[in-house]
Design a protein around this motif. Structure first.
Motif, PDB file in Angstrom:
ATOM      1  N   SER A 134      48.617  39.556  41.875  1.00 53.49           N
ATOM      2  CA  SER A 134      48.060  38.623  42.848  1.00 53.49           C
ATOM      3  C   SER A 134      46.604  38.920  43.179  1.00 53.49           C
ATOM      4  N   CYS A 135      46.172  40.168  43.035  1.00 53.43           N
ATOM      5  CA  CYS A 135      44.783  40.481  43.372  1.00 53.43           C
ATOM      6  C   CYS A 135      43.827  39.636  42.532  1.00 53.43           C
ATOM      7  N   SER A 136      44.181  39.398  41.278  1.00 52.46           N
ATOM      8  CA  SER A 136      43.304  38.604  40.409  1.00 52.46           C
ATOM      9  C   SER A 136      43.332  37.135  40.774  1.00 52.46           C
ATOM     10  N   SER A 137      44.536  36.594  41.056  1.00 55.47           N
ATOM     11  CA  SER A 137      44.621  35.175  41.387  1.00 55.47           C
ATOM     12  C   SER A 137      44.082  34.885  42.781  1.00 55.47           C
ATOM     13  N   VAL A 138      44.315  35.784  43.735  1.00 56.25           N
ATOM     14  CA  VAL A 138      43.741  35.606  45.073  1.00 56.25           C
ATOM     15  C   VAL A 138      42.215  35.663  44.997  1.00 56.25           C
ATOM     16  N   GLY A 167      46.493  31.727  36.729  1.00 54.49           N
ATOM     17  CA  GLY A 167      46.109  30.573  35.913  1.00 54.49           C
ATOM     18  C   GLY A 167      45.922  29.321  36.729  1.00 54.49           C
ATOM     19  N   THR A 168      46.976  28.833  37.366  1.00 55.03           N
ATOM     20  CA  THR A 168      46.875  27.592  38.139  1.00 55.03           C
ATOM     21  C   THR A 168      46.270  27.809  39.514  1.00 55.03           C
ATOM     22  N   LEU A 169      46.368  29.035  40.042  1.00 56.56           N
ATOM     23  CA  LEU A 169      45.929  29.398  41.401  1.00 56.56           C
ATOM     24  C   LEU A 169      46.674  28.606  42.468  1.00 56.56           C
TER      25      LEU A 169
END
Length: 332
Positions: free
Chosen positions: A286-290, A111-113
């Motif tokens: 983390s794969c999605s946020s990265v 969300g915030t990254l």
């Protein structure tokens, strides 16, 4: 002597609490469950994680965060990256205004990254000079067994980094200092994703050539992202980058690699998670946020994109591999 509070009694929190004690630092570990704290205090064993390891007699445990944080000059945050914000919000009011906050979490917040140091700064209201991160080829079980390992402690304030270095240096645990917090955090977050990819390749039945290619191209991905965010490329070629990447991608002790193997062998995300006995494979989230962070900076990360699509969009590992091999040819 500075007191350290390790907030989280998972595998790495437990191992690092042992390191601190072995280094002569007064240490208390906070466990979510009272039964775990009681076992550590009375039997010197964490029954849930690393249960075969006898912990130092001097390590104290509690399930009361106020008790753990009282008088702590070093607060070690050892909870998963996606729960760090919630936990820290509960603890922040008890943390001393001059305490050093050391993050063991490796990930980018959904969300915030935000990187973990950014989350800590926002929630705890702490200046960046009080926030440090630890990253390196640090498999918890091997550390707890006293096997030689090295790590990096990164903090903008070199004096705090050196103080942390002294607090955890032992005959088997060798910490180096750095000021590149961004590089250490990006290396720690991205390597979990690449380890999932390596695990998938093993699960499919592929060999060392494939793994070497994934690790090498994964290093290129994490370096591109790190540099785009302001990291020093040299950090990613050191312990917090390639060192952590090799350990996490190569070892059966790595939760992310093991999780990826199950996916490559045809298990669903749900069954692979159940087989992990509650331990978190950080790379799954983390794969999605990265990936989203890379896209926001215009950085190409094809391996990370492939892992995201397998974990969250229904692509099979075989299909992901085929798509990667069909990418346009280019110079290295």
């Amino acid at each position: 002597m500075t007191k350290a509070a390790v907030m989280g009694a998972g595998s790495f929190g437990t191992a690092f609490a042992k390191v601190l004690c072995d280094a002569g630092t007064e240490t208390v570990i906070w466990a979510r469950r009272g039964a775990v704290a009681e076992s550590i205090n009375e039997r010197h064993v964490n029954p849930d994680y690393l249960s075969e390891v006898v912990l130092p007699d001097g390590l104290r445990a509690t399930d009361d965060h106020r008790e753990a944080l009282a008088g702590a000059g070093v607060v070690v945050l050892a909870v998963p990256s996606q729960t760090l914000r919630t936990n820290l919000a509960e603890w922040a009011g008890v943390i001393g205004p001059q305490a050093t906050l050391l993050s063991l979490a490796k990930g980018v917040e959904s969300g915030t990254l935000m990187r973990m140091s950014q989350v800590i700064g926002e929630v705890a209201g702490a200046d960046a000079n009080r926030i440090a991160v630890l990253s390196g080829p640090n498999l918890a079980k091997e550390i707890a067994q006293g096997q030689p390992t090295a790590t990096v402690i990164a903090c903008p304030d070199s004096a705090r980094a050196i103080a942390l270095q002294r607090a955890c240096a032992t005959g088997y645990f060798r910490p180096y200092t750095n000021t590149d917090v961004i590089g250490c955090e990006i290396g720690g977050a991205a390597k979990n994703v690449i380890a999932l990819c390596c695990g998938m390749a093993v699960g499919i039945g592929l060999g060392e050539n494939t793994l070497a290619a994934i690790i090498t191209r994964g290093l290129a991905e994490m370096t591109r992202l790190g540099v785009a965010l302001g990291a020093n490329a040299k950090t990613l070629s050191g312990l917090a980058g390639v060192g952590d990447l090799v350990a996490t991608c190569s070892s059966p002790l790595s939760r992310n690699r093991t999780f990826g193997e199950r996916l490559g062998a045809g298990e669903s995300l749900e069954s692979a998670q159940a087989a992990a006995n509650g331990q978190v494979a950080e790379g799954v989230k983390s794969c999605s946020s990265v990936r989203a962070l890379a896209q926001s900076y215009g950085v190409e990360m094809p391996l990370t994109d492939a892992v995201h699509r397998v974990c969250h969009e229904g692509l099979t590992p075989q299909e992901a591999l085929a798509q990667l091999l069909k990418r346009d040819m280019k110079p290295e």
